[in-house]
Scaffold this active site. Structure first.
Site, PDB file in Angstrom:
ATOM      1  CD  GLU A 258      -1.235  -0.036   3.712  1.00  0.00           C
ATOM      2  OE1 GLU A 258      -1.885   0.996   3.938  1.00  0.00           O
ATOM      3  OE2 GLU A 258      -1.331  -1.059   4.389  1.00  0.00           O
TER       4      GLU A 258
ATOM      5  CG  ASP B 174      -5.639  -1.096   4.415  1.00  0.00           C
ATOM      6  OD1 ASP B 174      -5.164  -1.730   5.354  1.00  0.00           O
ATOM      7  OD2 ASP B 174      -6.549  -0.254   4.541  1.00  0.00           O
TER       8      ASP B 174
ATOM      9  CE1 TYR C 106      -5.950  -3.230   7.501  1.00  0.00           C
ATOM     10  CE2 TYR C 106      -8.173  -3.613   8.301  1.00  0.00           C
ATOM     11  CZ  TYR C 106      -7.314  -3.075   7.361  1.00  0.00           C
ATOM     12  OH  TYR C 106      -7.822  -2.388   6.288  1.00  0.00           O
TER      13      TYR C 106
END
Length: 754
Positions: A11, A115, A341
């Site tokens: 990302e 992501d 996360y």
């Protein structure tokens, strides 16, 4: 070049460097836009590159033809049969690098490691679509829950084919198209038709009206709440309190008494004289006798783990930081490998994670925050998995993309704010392994000789359990909950006590304004602001927006000057433009303001993601909705403006009483192009109340500001009053004297009078 080289697309550059480090890659020379070398961990030659946010986006309407560049009703609705995409010019160089890598002769595998969520996958799938991929290349998606070496290597080894994410990809594309067609069509048609209504007095051009699928719904919630507050009328009511048995007791009306027209609600009278009449009866015998008393033990287990919405709400309340700031901190903790996360909706763990939880605890036991607690929990390591799987903290059915935010057990250097938020996450995590807090709840029912009943309660903490560790939730913070034996243990049926009775004047409270944190919760729960944590989980459904986008929606409303955010309190209030936008949408596309409508769209997107709704069917429904709305708005006559009840010859009656005579209601009228609020009874009673709301030192009051003046005697801070000498502007609170005269108040921020 080596054969069958693997491309890994991350990302951003910092994540790419982390992947290279975890894979043991020593870069071969200096390459712009990527890292290349052999991986000692997976035994393959790798090229690691990255996006920098979005590299590709949906094209603007003018890409479909020059006629769409100009905003006109003739080109609406704008619903392309096939959507066009283009590379964003500011990042075209990085896109070129990625595209070139995709088509290198030695590339045999591409791993999409962006992501791990719907929006992250969308960014990478757009690049894949526009850049193209060679025939025969093996494509896989890497999905990780933390950026630890162990998790990254696991993600690469267990990567699934791109086809496994087809439904999620379709939902991501549909979400973008839905926002695109609603935003373009509704913003254009409303601006063309009603832009004059929000024209800036200093500019000739009409104002642009920006609306969106989620943004406008959130604005609607904020404006509606503000108007509830402005229209709120404080009401007094009167209850009876008794002091007996060393406790304050409250009068308990009978079911028959509750039905009496004298009662305001279940606890008090409308008029003080009725409360005084009851008190005179009670004062004839100043004693109470216990009719029943009981003490029950109640256990309270630790709350569920943090998801992003809960963490944002917590941090707004505790540290007064915005959801955007909380997300930035959570993302930084994730990138420093100390937490999992952050963009997750789940508040529980998976069964698979429960099997590995000892690793997280072992890491915490070697750290600096509650290491002794973690070590103590590990003493029963053999039974932890069994305990978790049977608990409310593990539920595979409540986890979609990622499980809750928890500490990984790794250590890193943190800023002061990161340390605070990390500590909260650690404490919330460790608390689920600790015993429940045990309370003793006592309930007492006492009777007067007249038959009137009084109730009382006493709650004491018998065993703190998890409260020993959970920061921000301790018995010391609750004055009604003390440690020790419950005082009601000493009482029994038939006990008698002297009693003193008094009248309690109570008043109704207006609804609270949203804070940025409470708005995040309201969005998660489809417009319902539910403070109780357990209840939130019970009613939770498809919300408004996603965990990844909610903070950005609030920030976008502020950037467009539709709302203001108090930096100290994080309280949200609509601006004048925000209120005008609300009124226009409410008259034209009211469904756009409804949380249940917006939540139903999110549910539809979830249906695509789960494979229960077909992409084509959903797209047809969106096109039909947009077409119907646009055609309806095109035919409407014009904006009438503002909140109203009934229209008659005397103007618009506003649902508030005249502040001077209290006999008439306030009527909004227009006189020689100026707005005036006056009394409906002025001809009958001669009431002289008049609030001229146009051009008060260059400012035109909104209906909401006028209502606040009439109801409460003051507005909030109004910005942009023009100084008398023309040298600039000033901010002030506008106040109304009992005579109806207006004055400026500058004390709200110690600002000198201009």
């Amino acid at each position: 070049m080596a054969k069958n080289t693997v491309v890994i697309i991350c990302e951003k550059p910092s994540v790419a460097k982390e992947y290279a480090k975890c894979l043991g890659i020593k870069a071969e020379g200096k390459n712009e836009g990527y890292i290349e070398g052999d991986s000692v961990e997976i035994g393959e030659h790798c090229v690691i590159t990255w996006t920098v946010g979005h590299l590709v986006t949906l094209s603007y309407p003018e890409a479909y033809g020059e006629e769409f560049k100009k905003w006109s009703l003739e080109t609406l609705p704008f619903l392309p049969e096939e959507y066009k995409y283009e590379v964003i010019s500011s990042v075209s160089k990085q896109f070129g690098i990625v595209k070139k890598l995709y088509h290198r002769a030695d590339i045999g595998k591409i791993m999409y490691a962006g992501d791990s969520g719907r929006e992250g996958l969308y960014i990478q799938m757009l690049v894949r679509m526009v850049a193209g991929v060679k025939s025969g290349v093996d494509e896989k998606v890497v999905w990780i829950d933390s950026q630890t070496k162990e998790e990254i290597l696991k993600g690469i080894r267990t990567a699934k084919p791109v086809s496994a994410y087809d439904n999620l990809k379709d939902a991501a594309y549909m979400r973008a198209i839905e926002d695109y067609v609603i935003g373009i069509n509704f913003s254009r048609v409303l601006t063309i038709k009603y832009g004059d209504a929000i024209r800036n007095p200093d500019k000739k051009k009409s104002g642009a009206i920006a609306v969106g699928r989620v943004m406008t719904c959130v604005l609607g919630m904020i404006v509606s709440r503000e108007r509830e507050i402005a229209n709120f009328k404080e009401s007094l009511y009167y209850g009876i309190k008794a002091h007996a048995f060393d406790k304050d007791l409250n009068w308990k009306p009978s079911e028959e008494q509750k039905k009496s027209p004298l009662m305001y609600n279940d606890t008090g009278f409308k008029d003080k004289k009725d409360a005084e009449a009851l008190k005179s009866v009670l004062d004839k015998d100043k004693s109470l006798t216990i009719k029943s008393v009981e003490v029950k033990e109640k256990k309270e287990s630790a709350p569920l783990l943090f998801n992003l919405a809960e963490l944002q709400f917590w941090c707004t309340k505790k540290y007064h930081i915005s959801p955007d700031e909380t997300l930035a901190v959570a993302q930084s903790l994730y990138e420093k490998k100390v937490t999992t996360y952050p963009r997750t909706d789940a508040r529980v763990l998976t069964t698979a994670m429960a099997k590995e939880i000892n690793k997280n605890l072992a890491g915490l036991s070697a750290g600096d925050i509650h290491d002794d607690v973690a070590a103590g929990i590990l003493k029963n390591a053999a039974g932890l998995e069994s305990y978790l799987v049977k608990s409310k903290y593990v539920d595979d059915s409540k986890v979609t993309d990622h499980y809750a935010i928890i500490p990984t057990g790794q250590q890193a250097s943190l800023t002061d704010l990161e340390e605070k938020v990390y500590t909260d996450i650690v404490e919330r995590f460790l608390s689920i392994f600790l015993p429940a807090a045990v309370y003793e709840e006592g309930k007492l029912l006492a009777i007067h000789s007249s038959g009137e009943l009084f109730t009382g309660s006493a709650k004491t903490l018998k065993s703190p359990g998890y409260l020993k560790i959970l920061s921000g939730k301790t018995s010391d913070e609750d004055e009604d909950v003390k440690a020790g034996d419950n005082p009601f243990h000493k009482l029994k049926n038939g006990d008698k006590s002297p009693a003193e009775f008094e009248i309690c004047e109570r008043k109704t409270e207006p609804p609270k304004r949203y804070t940025s944190g409470s708005m995040i919760l309201a969005m998660e729960n489809a417009g319902k602001l539910v403070e109780d944590e357990e209840l939130r989980e019970q009613i939770k459904s498809c919300g408004i927006g996603t965990s990844a986008t909610r903070a950005g929606i609030i920030a976008k409303l502020a950037d467009k000057n539709y709302i203001s955010i108090n930096k100290k309190t994080q309280i949200l209030k609509p601006t004048e433009d925000g209120e005008k936008i609300y009124d226009i949408v409410n008259e034209t596309i009211p469904s756009l303001l409804k949380p249940d409508m917006t939540a139903s769209w999110e549910k539809g997107l979830s249906g695509i993601e789960n494979g229960n709704v077909k992409y084509s069917v959903y797209l047809d429904k969106i096109n039909e909705y947009v077409t119907n709305v646009v055609e309806k708005v095109k035919k409407q006559e014009g904006f009438k403006g503002g909140p109203k009840t009934t229209q008659n010859r005397k103007g618009v009656e506003i649902a508030v009483n005249c502040p001077l005579c209290r006999e008439g209601v306030v009527v909004k009228n227009s006189f020689k192009g100026k707005t005036v609020y006056g009394c409906s009874k002025y001809k009958e009673t001669g009431c002289a109340f008049a609030l001229w709301a146009t051009d008060i030192k260059g400012v035109n009051l909104t209906d909401n500001q006028a209502l606040s003046l009439i109801n409460h005697g003051h507005t909030g801070i109004i910005r942009g009053f023009k100084k008398k000498d023309g040298s600039g502007t000033f901010d002030a609170v506008l106040r109304m004297k009992p005579t109806g005269k207006l004055e400026f108040d500058f004390d709200f921020q110690d600002k000198k009078k201009p």
